[in-house]
Design a protein around this motif. Structure first.
Motif, PDB file in Angstrom:
ATOM      1  N   ILE A 124      -2.537  -1.043  -2.206  1.00 51.03           N
ATOM      2  CA  ILE A 124      -3.272  -0.860  -3.454  1.00 51.03           C
ATOM      3  C   ILE A 124      -3.549  -2.241  -4.016  1.00 51.03           C
ATOM      4  CG2 ILE A 124      -3.317   0.204  -5.734  1.00 51.03           C
ATOM      5  CD1 ILE A 124      -1.172   2.189  -4.728  1.00 51.03           C
ATOM      6  N   VAL A 125      -4.811  -2.645  -3.951  1.00 49.07           N
ATOM      7  CA  VAL A 125      -5.215  -3.966  -4.410  1.00 49.07           C
ATOM      8  C   VAL A 125      -6.391  -3.813  -5.359  1.00 49.07           C
ATOM      9  CG1 VAL A 125      -6.016  -6.251  -3.696  1.00 49.07           C
ATOM     10  CG2 VAL A 125      -4.445  -4.981  -2.222  1.00 49.07           C
ATOM     11  N   GLU A 126      -6.185  -4.289  -6.583  1.00 49.15           N
ATOM     12  CA  GLU A 126      -7.226  -4.233  -7.617  1.00 49.15           C
ATOM     13  C   GLU A 126      -7.813  -2.830  -7.749  1.00 49.15           C
ATOM     14  OE1 GLU A 126     -10.064  -7.381  -7.001  1.00 49.15           O
ATOM     15  OE2 GLU A 126      -8.504  -8.914  -7.075  1.00 49.15           O
ATOM     16  N   GLY A 127      -6.958  -1.823  -7.737  1.00 51.89           N
ATOM     17  CA  GLY A 127      -7.385  -0.449  -7.929  1.00 51.89           C
ATOM     18  C   GLY A 127      -7.925   0.240  -6.689  1.00 51.89           C
ATOM     19  N   GLU A 128      -8.025  -0.483  -5.600  1.00 55.20           N
ATOM     20  CA  GLU A 128      -8.544   0.072  -4.342  1.00 55.20           C
ATOM     21  C   GLU A 128      -7.389   0.546  -3.467  1.00 55.20           C
ATOM     22  OE1 GLU A 128     -11.616   1.208  -1.890  1.00 55.20           O
ATOM     23  OE2 GLU A 128     -11.913   0.086  -3.748  1.00 55.20           O
ATOM     24  N   VAL A 129      -7.417   1.826  -3.081  1.00 54.07           N
ATOM     25  CA  VAL A 129      -6.347   2.432  -2.286  1.00 54.07           C
ATOM     26  C   VAL A 129      -6.793   2.548  -0.834  1.00 54.07           C
ATOM     27  CG1 VAL A 129      -4.932   4.497  -1.944  1.00 54.07           C
ATOM     28  CG2 VAL A 129      -5.552   3.762  -4.267  1.00 54.07           C
ATOM     29  N   THR A 130      -5.958   2.033   0.063  1.00 54.95           N
ATOM     30  CA  THR A 130      -6.229   2.136   1.490  1.00 54.95           C
ATOM     31  C   THR A 130      -4.986   2.659   2.184  1.00 54.95           C
ATOM     32  OG1 THR A 130      -7.657   0.187   1.338  1.00 54.95           O
ATOM     33  CG2 THR A 130      -6.989   0.882   3.544  1.00 54.95           C
ATOM     34  N   GLU A 131      -5.107   3.820   2.835  1.00 48.46           N
ATOM     35  CA  GLU A 131      -3.965   4.327   3.590  1.00 48.46           C
ATOM     36  C   GLU A 131      -3.814   3.520   4.862  1.00 48.46           C
ATOM     37  OE1 GLU A 131      -1.752   8.413   5.004  1.00 48.46           O
ATOM     38  OE2 GLU A 131      -3.800   8.544   4.265  1.00 48.46           O
ATOM     39  N   GLU A 132      -2.554   3.304   5.259  1.00 45.30           N
ATOM     40  CA  GLU A 132      -2.288   2.543   6.466  1.00 45.30           C
ATOM     41  C   GLU A 132      -1.357   3.328   7.401  1.00 45.30           C
ATOM     42  OE1 GLU A 132      -0.327  -1.124   5.451  1.00 45.30           O
ATOM     43  OE2 GLU A 132       1.218  -0.105   4.297  1.00 45.30           O
ATOM     44  N   GLU A 133      -1.403   2.985   8.653  1.00 47.75           N
ATOM     45  CA  GLU A 133      -0.530   3.610   9.633  1.00 47.75           C
ATOM     46  C   GLU A 133       0.919   3.218   9.370  1.00 47.75           C
ATOM     47  OE1 GLU A 133       0.263   3.386  14.474  1.00 47.75           O
ATOM     48  OE2 GLU A 133      -1.590   2.569  13.645  1.00 47.75           O
ATOM     49  N   VAL A 134       1.828   4.139   9.640  1.00 48.19           N
ATOM     50  CA  VAL A 134       3.262   3.863   9.545  1.00 48.19           C
ATOM     51  C   VAL A 134       3.834   3.937  10.947  1.00 48.19           C
ATOM     52  CG1 VAL A 134       5.490   4.633   8.629  1.00 48.19           C
ATOM     53  CG2 VAL A 134       3.420   4.852   7.224  1.00 48.19           C
ATOM     54  N   LYS A 135       4.445   2.848  11.373  1.00 46.73           N
ATOM     55  CA  LYS A 135       5.091   2.785  12.694  1.00 46.73           C
ATOM     56  C   LYS A 135       6.602   2.759  12.446  1.00 46.73           C
ATOM     57  CE  LYS A 135       5.421   0.031  16.889  1.00 46.73           C
ATOM     58  NZ  LYS A 135       5.004  -1.236  17.545  1.00 46.73           N
ATOM     59  N   ILE A 136       7.288   3.808  12.899  1.00 47.00           N
ATOM     60  CA  ILE A 136       8.733   3.908  12.715  1.00 47.00           C
ATOM     61  C   ILE A 136       9.414   3.457  14.010  1.00 47.00           C
ATOM     62  CG2 ILE A 136      10.648   5.469  12.226  1.00 47.00           C
ATOM     63  CD1 ILE A 136       8.620   7.201  10.650  1.00 47.00           C
ATOM     64  N   VAL A 137      10.313   2.479  13.848  1.00 39.71           N
ATOM     65  CA  VAL A 137      11.010   1.892  14.999  1.00 39.71           C
ATOM     66  C   VAL A 137      12.525   2.044  14.812  1.00 39.71           C
ATOM     67  CG1 VAL A 137       9.147   0.263  15.477  1.00 39.71           C
ATOM     68  CG2 VAL A 137      11.017  -0.417  13.945  1.00 39.71           C
ATOM     69  N   GLU A 138      13.267   1.934  15.899  1.00 45.32           N
ATOM     70  CA  GLU A 138      14.735   1.994  15.811  1.00 45.32           C
ATOM     71  C   GLU A 138      15.305   0.705  15.244  1.00 45.32           C
ATOM     72  OE1 GLU A 138      16.777   4.623  16.053  1.00 45.32           O
ATOM     73  OE2 GLU A 138      14.879   5.689  16.184  1.00 45.32           O
TER      74      GLU A 138
END
Length: 140
Positions: A124-138
């Motif tokens: 969330i930058v200056e009111g702009e929302v961007t979804e991002e990938e979540v990579k779950i690691v051990e």
């Protein structure tokens, strides 16, 4: 993309479920400039609300002093939504003041403790929302 350990995901989800029906909130700190979440810091929702979260101003000041002392950044800022999907609300967007942070939302709308639940990350930058990938690691 947010790369995060399974252990940290489990801690965030457990905190969200523990504080339900109120929203849970907290931070995952990491070495300054690393973009690597490492240290789980659950915070108190000073609003104690199922529809809103607010960090206590004293706790927040203490946290930022501690981050400075430890040469850390708030890599992840997380909170839960108790009755809606894991997507930033207008209020969430207006309070997002860490442009380098990953804003993680967990939905606890399904309260049976088994899931499914939503674990999503946004920039969330200056009111702009961007979804991002979540990579779950051990581990890193």
């Amino acid at each position: 993309m947010l790369t995060i350990t399974q252990a940290l995901v489990d801690q965030i989800v457990a905190h969200a479920r523990q504080d339900h029906p109120d929203e849970a909130c907290g931070v995952v700190a990491g070495p300054a400039g690393s973009d690597r979440p490492e240290r789980f810091i659950p915070m108190l929702n000073a609003a104690r609300s199922p529809t809103f979260y607010e960090f206590d101003s004293g706790d927040l000041l203490k946290l930022y002093r501690e981050l400075d002392d430890r040469d850390e950044d708030p890599v992840v800022i997380y909170h839960s939504h108790t009755a809606t999907e894991a997507y930033p609300s207008r209020t969430d967007i207006s309070y997002a003041n860490e442009p380098g942070a990953h804003y993680v939302l967990v939905s606890t709308a399904d309260t049976d403790g088994v899931g499914p639940f939503q674990f999503r990350s946004f920039r969330i930058v200056e009111g702009e929302v961007t979804e991002e990938e979540v990579k779950i690691v051990e581990s890193y």
